[in-house]
Design a protein around this motif. Structure first.
Motif, PDB file in Angstrom:
ATOM      1  N   PRO A 120      44.069  33.873  26.678  1.00  0.00           N
ATOM      2  CA  PRO A 120      44.194  35.318  26.863  1.00  0.00           C
ATOM      3  C   PRO A 120      45.103  35.611  28.052  1.00  0.00           C
ATOM      4  O   PRO A 120      44.986  34.940  29.083  1.00  0.00           O
ATOM      5  N   GLU A 166      50.791  38.533  32.899  1.00  0.00           N
ATOM      6  CA  GLU A 166      50.896  37.165  33.428  1.00  0.00           C
ATOM      7  C   GLU A 166      52.309  36.602  33.268  1.00  0.00           C
ATOM      8  O   GLU A 166      52.460  35.401  33.057  1.00  0.00           O
ATOM      9  N   ASP A 186      46.721  40.654  25.954  1.00  0.00           N
ATOM     10  CA  ASP A 186      45.711  41.703  26.048  1.00  0.00           C
ATOM     11  C   ASP A 186      46.321  42.979  26.649  1.00  0.00           C
ATOM     12  O   ASP A 186      45.938  43.412  27.726  1.00  0.00           O
ATOM     13  N   ASP A 219      46.189  30.800  34.243  1.00  0.00           N
ATOM     14  CA  ASP A 219      46.550  30.626  35.655  1.00  0.00           C
ATOM     15  C   ASP A 219      46.318  29.211  36.173  1.00  0.00           C
ATOM     16  O   ASP A 219      46.362  28.969  37.369  1.00  0.00           O
ATOM     17  N   GLN A 238      43.680  27.620  36.471  1.00  0.00           N
ATOM     18  CA  GLN A 238      42.410  27.381  37.175  1.00  0.00           C
ATOM     19  C   GLN A 238      41.501  26.503  36.326  1.00  0.00           C
ATOM     20  O   GLN A 238      40.598  25.859  36.845  1.00  0.00           O
ATOM     21  N   ARG A 277      44.156  29.972  42.008  1.00  0.00           N
ATOM     22  CA  ARG A 277      45.149  30.491  41.075  1.00  0.00           C
ATOM     23  C   ARG A 277      46.557  30.124  41.559  1.00  0.00           C
ATOM     24  O   ARG A 277      46.851  30.266  42.746  1.00  0.00           O
ATOM     25  N   THR A 307      44.444  37.752  40.303  1.00  0.00           N
ATOM     26  CA  THR A 307      43.300  37.933  39.410  1.00  0.00           C
ATOM     27  C   THR A 307      43.153  39.413  39.054  1.00  0.00           C
ATOM     28  O   THR A 307      43.457  40.284  39.871  1.00  0.00           O
ATOM     29  N   SER A 308      42.730  39.675  37.819  1.00  0.00           N
ATOM     30  CA  SER A 308      42.510  41.075  37.441  1.00  0.00           C
ATOM     31  C   SER A 308      41.019  41.372  37.365  1.00  0.00           C
ATOM     32  O   SER A 308      40.597  42.382  36.854  1.00  0.00           O
ATOM     33  N   ARG A 335      34.364  44.995  37.990  1.00  0.00           N
ATOM     34  CA  ARG A 335      34.487  44.499  36.622  1.00  0.00           C
ATOM     35  C   ARG A 335      33.512  43.345  36.366  1.00  0.00           C
ATOM     36  O   ARG A 335      32.874  43.268  35.316  1.00  0.00           O
TER      37      ARG A 335
HETATM   38  N1  UDP Z   1      42.673  38.361  31.195  1.00  0.00           N
HETATM   39  C1  UDP Z   1      42.784  39.070  30.005  1.00  0.00           C
HETATM   40  N2  UDP Z   1      42.443  40.402  29.992  1.00  0.00           N
HETATM   41  C2  UDP Z   1      41.981  41.042  31.093  1.00  0.00           C
HETATM   42  C3  UDP Z   1      41.822  40.292  32.284  1.00  0.00           C
HETATM   43  C4  UDP Z   1      42.189  38.954  32.295  1.00  0.00           C
HETATM   44  O1  UDP Z   1      43.193  38.531  28.976  1.00  0.00           O
HETATM   45  O2  UDP Z   1      41.696  42.239  31.013  1.00  0.00           O
HETATM   46  C5  UDP Z   1      43.054  36.922  31.207  1.00  0.00           C
HETATM   47  C6  UDP Z   1      44.006  36.525  32.334  1.00  0.00           C
HETATM   48  O3  UDP Z   1      45.347  36.727  31.979  1.00  0.00           O
HETATM   49  C7  UDP Z   1      43.678  35.051  32.517  1.00  0.00           C
HETATM   50  C8  UDP Z   1      42.201  35.000  32.195  1.00  0.00           C
HETATM   51  O4  UDP Z   1      41.899  36.162  31.432  1.00  0.00           O
HETATM   52  O5  UDP Z   1      44.379  34.205  31.619  1.00  0.00           O
HETATM   53  C9  UDP Z   1      41.345  34.945  33.455  1.00  0.00           C
HETATM   54  O6  UDP Z   1      41.643  36.045  34.277  1.00  0.00           O
HETATM   55  P1  UDP Z   1      41.656  35.976  35.857  1.00  0.00           P
HETATM   56  O7  UDP Z   1      42.339  34.747  36.335  1.00  0.00           O
HETATM   57  O8  UDP Z   1      42.204  37.286  36.340  1.00  0.00           O
HETATM   58  O9  UDP Z   1      40.106  35.912  36.172  1.00  0.00           O
HETATM   59  P2  UDP Z   1      39.333  34.964  37.226  1.00  0.00           P
HETATM   60  O10 UDP Z   1      39.870  33.569  37.033  1.00  0.00           O
HETATM   61  O11 UDP Z   1      39.654  35.520  38.555  1.00  0.00           O
HETATM   62  O12 UDP Z   1      37.911  35.110  36.809  1.00  0.00           O
END
Ligand code: UDP
Ligand code: MG
Length: 331
Positions: A28, A32, A63, A116, A118, A220, A225-226, A231
């Motif tokens: 997803p 990015e 997305d 990312d 991670q 990352r 991060t979103s 959220r």
């Molecule tokens: N992502 C997405 N839709 C959203 C938010 C995030 O598809 O509304 C994707 C984002 O591009 C990434 C993955 O979900 O590939 C994880 O997001 P992020 O790294 O921001 O989250 P974290 O690792 O901080 O939990």
């Protein structure tokens, strides 16, 4: 007539007729554009090493990105049939994007991966190996969260604890969406049409033979991060409320207990007034009871509201995501 004995594979399909095993990586992506190149650079050599036994498709779910994400992915798709793209009509959130990925994946196994980096790509062959040995779900557990902030680590721990106390079926802590799911598991997940969902809770709810590998989660590499705390809080509530009705039932017991105590207290006040007459001072106890019960009432109504709001979302039955266009392979 001579009978030719066929060499049968484990699933009783003649070896000659067995098709190549396909692994789908569901990725997803939301805004990015800078992360896609490094992601493909890191992942391709790993996937190449698994060939020819395992073929892979990389399924990006865009997305509703508002930057150049779609353009970047489509430029990587030129001359590369292993990359596919599903564009959603707007941002639906990662949970919905993952569902779109599960819907469009064609692999015999799928692995949701964050773009990312991670989710450590080097452990993918290990996950595949455990799958081939018979596990239908292979969790990737973070053995070390030191790259997360103190607040993130502790809120995550509090969430897993609360979830596992309340939920009807526990989920392993420190395992995210990054895990291998066999086709049979994917088919079960596809029948679970709930709109309000935390996928990782569903991934453990379905059961099946489960194994795990561990990895150290890195910080990352590209972009931001979103997922802010607001959220994450929403996702945590969705996960808990979607997995248990205990927060509703608590009020039956609490209400009964408080009701009994109230009656005892009322009897005491009644007799006290009969025997000793009217006791005028009492402001403190009165205000205390009003505030306590008022607060508890509002809290209980709030919990009810959380459930009712989600019932409305489910009853409306809107699709979980809307696909704008798809590119790659069959298109
Ligand atoms: N992502 C997405 N839709 C959203 C938010 C995030 O598809 O509304 C994707 C984002 O591009 C990434 C993955 O979900 O590939 C994880 O997001 P992020 O790294 O921001 O989250 P974290 O690792 O901080 O939990
Ligand atoms: Mg991330």
């Amino acid at each position: 007539m001579s009978i030719v004995k066929l060499n049968l594979g484990s699933d009783a399909t003649p070896v000659a007729a067995q098709k190549q095993t396909l692994l789908t990586l569901i990725v997803p992506v939301f805004n990015e554009q800078t992360a896609i190149g490094p992601f493909l650079d890191a992942i391709n050599p790993i996937l190449d090493r698994m060939k020819p036994a395992i073929a892979t498709e990389i399924l990006f779910v865009n997305d509703g990105s508002r930057d150049g994400t779609e353009f970047v992915i489509r430029s990587f798709m030129e001359g590369n049939p292993t990359v596919r793209l599903v564009n959603l009509s707007r941002n639906f959130g990662k949970e919905a994007a993952l569902c779109a990925g599960l819907e469009h994946a064609r692999g015999d196994a799928v692995i949701p991966v964050d773009v990312d980096l991670q989710d450590e790509p080097t452990i993918i062959p290990e996950m595949v190996e455990k799958w081939q040995k018979g596990a239908q779900i292979v969790n990737a557990r973070r053995s070390d969260r030191s790259t997360d902030s103190w607040a993130k680590r502790n809120t995550a721990r509090a969430f897993y604890r609360t979830f596992n106390v309340l939920a009807d079926h526990p989920m392993p802590s420190d395992v995210g969406d990054f895990r291998l799911l066999d086709r049979q598991v994917v088919e079960v997940l596809r029948t679970m049409g709930e709109r309000v969902r935390l996928n990782k809770a569903l991934f453990s709810w379905v059961g099946f033979t489960t194994d795990e590998v561990t990895f150290v989660r890195q910080a990352r590499t590209q972009g931001r991060t979103s997922m802010n705390y607001w959220r994450l809080w929403g996702m945590a509530l969705d996960g808990i409320i979607g997995s248990t009705t205990k927060p509703l039932r608590i009020w039956t017991y609490l209400g009964t207990g408080l009701g009994i105590l109230s009656m005892l207290y009322a009897t005491y006040i009644f007799l006290n007034t009969l025997i000793f007459g009217v006791d005028v001072p009492g402001y403190a106890s009165l205000i205390l009871l009003i505030l306590t019960f008022g607060g508890l009432n509002l809290f209980a109504i709030g919990i009810l509201g959380e459930y009712i709001g989600r019932i409305l979302t489910e009853v409306r039955g809107r699709p979980l995501f809307v696909v704008r266009s798809t590119y790659g392979a069959e298109d």
